[in-house]
Scaffold this active site. Structure first.
Site, short mmCIF file in Angstrom:
data_model
loop_
_atom_site.label_atom_id
_atom_site.label_comp_id
_atom_site.label_asym_id
_atom_site.label_seq_id
_atom_site.Cartn_x
_atom_site.Cartn_y
_atom_site.Cartn_z
N ASN A 154 -6.29 6.27 -2.24
CA ASN A 154 -7.24 5.64 -3.15
C ASN A 154 -7.92 4.39 -2.57
O ASN A 154 -9.09 4.16 -2.82
CB ASN A 154 -6.59 5.34 -4.51
N GLU A 253 5.66 1.15 -3.73
CA GLU A 253 4.59 0.76 -4.67
C GLU A 253 4.10 2.05 -5.30
O GLU A 253 3.46 2.87 -4.62
CB GLU A 253 3.45 0.06 -3.92
N CYS A 287 -4.24 1.85 -8.75
CA CYS A 287 -2.96 1.85 -9.46
C CYS A 287 -2.93 0.81 -10.57
O CYS A 287 -2.16 0.91 -11.51
CB CYS A 287 -1.83 1.60 -8.47
N GLU A 466 5.75 -6.66 -2.26
CA GLU A 466 5.03 -6.91 -1.01
C GLU A 466 4.19 -8.17 -1.22
O GLU A 466 3.98 -8.59 -2.36
CB GLU A 466 4.13 -5.73 -0.66
P1 NAD Z 1 1.02 10.86 -3.27
O1 NAD Z 1 2.36 10.42 -3.66
O2 NAD Z 1 0.61 12.25 -3.59
O3 NAD Z 1 0.81 10.72 -1.69
C1 NAD Z 1 0.95 9.48 -1.03
C2 NAD Z 1 1.37 9.72 0.40
O4 NAD Z 1 2.66 10.30 0.40
C3 NAD Z 1 0.46 10.67 1.17
O5 NAD Z 1 0.32 10.19 2.48
C4 NAD Z 1 1.24 11.98 1.14
O6 NAD Z 1 0.96 12.82 2.23
C5 NAD Z 1 2.68 11.47 1.22
N1 NAD Z 1 3.69 12.37 0.65
C6 NAD Z 1 3.56 13.23 -0.39
N2 NAD Z 1 4.73 13.87 -0.61
C7 NAD Z 1 5.62 13.40 0.30
C8 NAD Z 1 7.00 13.66 0.57
N3 NAD Z 1 7.71 14.54 -0.14
N4 NAD Z 1 7.60 13.00 1.58
C9 NAD Z 1 6.91 12.08 2.31
N5 NAD Z 1 5.59 11.80 2.10
C10 NAD Z 1 4.96 12.44 1.10
O7 NAD Z 1 0.01 9.81 -3.90
P2 NAD Z 1 -1.58 9.84 -3.84
O8 NAD Z 1 -2.07 10.91 -4.74
O9 NAD Z 1 -2.03 9.81 -2.42
O10 NAD Z 1 -1.94 8.40 -4.44
C11 NAD Z 1 -2.11 8.14 -5.80
C12 NAD Z 1 -0.86 7.50 -6.38
O11 NAD Z 1 -0.55 6.30 -5.68
C13 NAD Z 1 -1.04 7.07 -7.83
O12 NAD Z 1 0.13 7.39 -8.55
C14 NAD Z 1 -1.20 5.56 -7.75
O13 NAD Z 1 -0.85 4.85 -8.90
C15 NAD Z 1 -0.29 5.24 -6.61
N6 NAD Z 1 -0.64 3.95 -6.00
C16 NAD Z 1 0.19 2.89 -6.20
C17 NAD Z 1 -0.15 1.64 -5.68
C18 NAD Z 1 0.72 0.43 -5.89
O14 NAD Z 1 0.51 -0.55 -5.20
N7 NAD Z 1 1.67 0.46 -6.80
C19 NAD Z 1 -1.32 1.50 -4.94
C20 NAD Z 1 -2.14 2.61 -4.76
C21 NAD Z 1 -1.79 3.84 -5.30
#
Ligand code: NAD
Length: 485
Positions: A154, A253, A287, A466
């Site tokens: 994102n 996060e 997020c 963080e």
């Molecule tokens: P996601 O969890 O689908 O993927 C994030 C990353 O994790 C990607 O690089 C993906 O390839 C990897 N991944 C997925 N499954 C995995 C596994 N089993 N093992 C290891 N790696 C794996 O998330 P997304 O769709 O890319 O991002 C959106 C989400 O991120 C939303 O829920 C959002 O709220 C959250 N987010 C949180 C913050 C925060 O600071 N709290 C910031 C930005 C986004």
């Protein structure tokens, strides 16, 4: 921007056979082919990182490491427009956002941690026991080791560098994986690291998917000392299981279902503009976005009408137009997820105040992954649309009567990342802020960040913090040394 995105392992760009496609969500066109790292590339990256840690990087004086951080920042700055183009091509985000937020923050992250590490503190205690023994206890800080960093799509540049910068600044070596949906700016960053001559193995980039692919090979790797992850809460839970056997350190996060509370005494126009931003920035794909807006009853109708008017004035457009406010959703898959919540909201009894459809442009954007900015009212707090993170340009507005009620309803969530409070009553503002079950609370603003402050969530929204010294603490280990005097 490279048309083939490769891995960067041990100071070399590495091409592999298995590939996936990076698609521009603006119009569905191919941006690049991306190599997918198998177990073998992850093994090689971890081995290279370990060797770098055991070599000069792990023992480098702080002042020297700080200079590397500034060189990386300079390297990004020198290719500023390439980074902007990479972010825009991968995500369709408005160029004004990439120029003013994403890429500048990427640069700032390296400069900030490059400076901050010079202030990393340790402790010292003089001890006298009951029997008269005297000792001096002092703590030394060391790098944590080989870090696996996994980031989402994102805010690709901002979040990837938010992990890479402190990890490297604290003297760790890193194996990093950007999201498969937005890998271009991380690939450019690898090019910067290479061009400035960062020692081989310190920064390794592997591209790939998550479960059953590169991400899982990283988190389950015995050579990894810690995992820093930003993404969905469900993915965090998978990763926790993967690291459990090795009892590895984690920093998570995760998702949010954030509330904004607007009291009747708020500065009305500022509150409307604030909620507009907090609901629709980055097409709702932050997020921290407010998906649950609670508005005190005396101003409820007026607030809904004003937010509707401003939402309908948002410009969905070409990313390169400076006046574009809203871009597409990241992918067809994500668009379908958001649309499924649009459908569910109707089933759950929502009134659609505005939006709720796919916009029609009559040009190539119709091949992209767009949804309209959407406002709902009328859902019960128990509705799935109010309990699950949608992560799209959508908010629900509900009326409330008392402060007590607003606090209880805002806190009634499995998540706990952020909250925003709009009021001119200073005592109420502080009281309500302190009662929020969230890691971050904004009063009369939203998303105003100081990189020194702790960032993170409670409950399903994450583990650890963080930012500033919190990042320095996560990315280092301490050893206490007790000297008998
Ligand atoms: P996601 O969890 O689908 O993927 C994030 C990353 O994790 C990607 O690089 C993906 O390839 C990897 N991944 C997925 N499954 C995995 C596994 N089993 N093992 C290891 N790696 C794996 O998330 P997304 O769709 O890319 O991002 C959106 C989400 O991120 C939303 O829920 C959002 O709220 C959250 N987010 C949180 C913050 C925060 O600071 N709290 C910031 C930005 C986004």
């Amino acid at each position: 921007m490279p048309s083939l995105i490769r891995h960067y392992i041990n100071g070399q760009f590495v091409e592999t056979e298995k590939r996936f496609q990076n698609i521009n969500p603006l119009n569905g066109r191919l941006v690049s082919e991306v190599c997918e790292a198998s177990q073998a590339e992850v093994d090689a990256a971890v081995k290279a990182a370990r060797a770098a840690m055991d070599g000069s990087w792990g023992r480098m004086p702080v002042a020297e490491r700080a200079q590397w951080m500034h060189r990386i920042a300079d390297g990004i700055e020198a290719r500023f427009e390439e980074f902007v183009a990479a972010e825009v091509a991968d995500t369709g985000r408005p160029v004004k956002q990439a120029r003013t937020l994403d890429v500048p923050r990427g640069i700032a992250n390296f400069r900030f941690f490059g400076d901050l590490i010079k202030t990393a503190h340790t402790e010292c205690f003089e001890t006298t026991t009951a029997s008269g023994d005297r000792a001096l206890n002092y703590t030394v800080r060391k790098p944590l080791g080989v870090i696996a960093a996994i980031s989402p799509w994102n805010l690709p540049m901002l979040l990837f560098s938010w992990k890479v910068a402190p990890a490297l600044a604290m003297g760790n070596a890193i194996v990093a994986k950007p999201s498969e949906e937005a890998p271009s700016s991380a690939a450019l960053l690898a090019q910067v690291m290479h061009d400035i001559g960062l020692p081989a193995g310190v920064f390794n980039l592997v591209n790939g998917l998550g479960g059953g692919s590169t991400g899982e090979f990283m988190t389950s790797h015995p050579g990894i000392d810690a995992v820093t992850f930003t993404g969905e809460s469900r993915t965090g839970s998978h990763i926790m299981k993967a690291v459990a056997d090795g009892v590895k350190d984690i920093s998570f996060e995760l998702g949010g279902k954030n509330a904004a509370i607007v009291f009747a005494d708020a500065d009305f126009d500022k509150a409307v503009d604030g909620v507009l931003r907090s609901s629709f920035t980055n097409s709702g794909q932050v997020c921290l976005c407010s998906e649950r807006v609670l508005v005190q009853r005396p101003i409820f109708e007026r607030f809904v009408a004003a937010l509707k008017e401003k939402t309908e004035a948002l410009r969905l457009g070409w990313p390169m137009d400076e006046d574009t406010d809203i871009g597409p959703q990241i992918s067809k898959e994500h668009q379908q997820k958001v649309l499924s919540y649009f459908e569910l909201a109707r089933e759950e009894g929502a009134t659609v105040v505005t939006g709720g459809q796919v916009p029609v442009f009559g040009d190539e954007r119709d091949q992209g992954s767009w949804v309209q900015p959407t406002i709902w009212t009328g859902l019960p707090d128990s509705a799935r649309c109010l309990r699950e993170e949608v992560f799209g340009p959508v908010c629900h507005i509900a009326p409330f009567d008392t402060e007590e009620e607003a606090v209880a309803r805002a806190n009634d969530s499995a998540y706990g990342l952020a909250a925003a409070i709009w009021t001119q009553d200073i005592t109420r503002a502080h009281n309500v802020a302190q009662r929020m079950r969230a890691g971050l609370v904004w009063i009369n603003t939203w998303y105003l960040r100081d990189l020194r402050t702790p960032f993170g969530g409670v409950r399903l929204s994450g583990i650890g913090r963080e930012g500033g010294r919190h990042s320095m603490d996560f990315y280092s280990e301490t050893t206490n040394i007790c000297v008998k005097l």
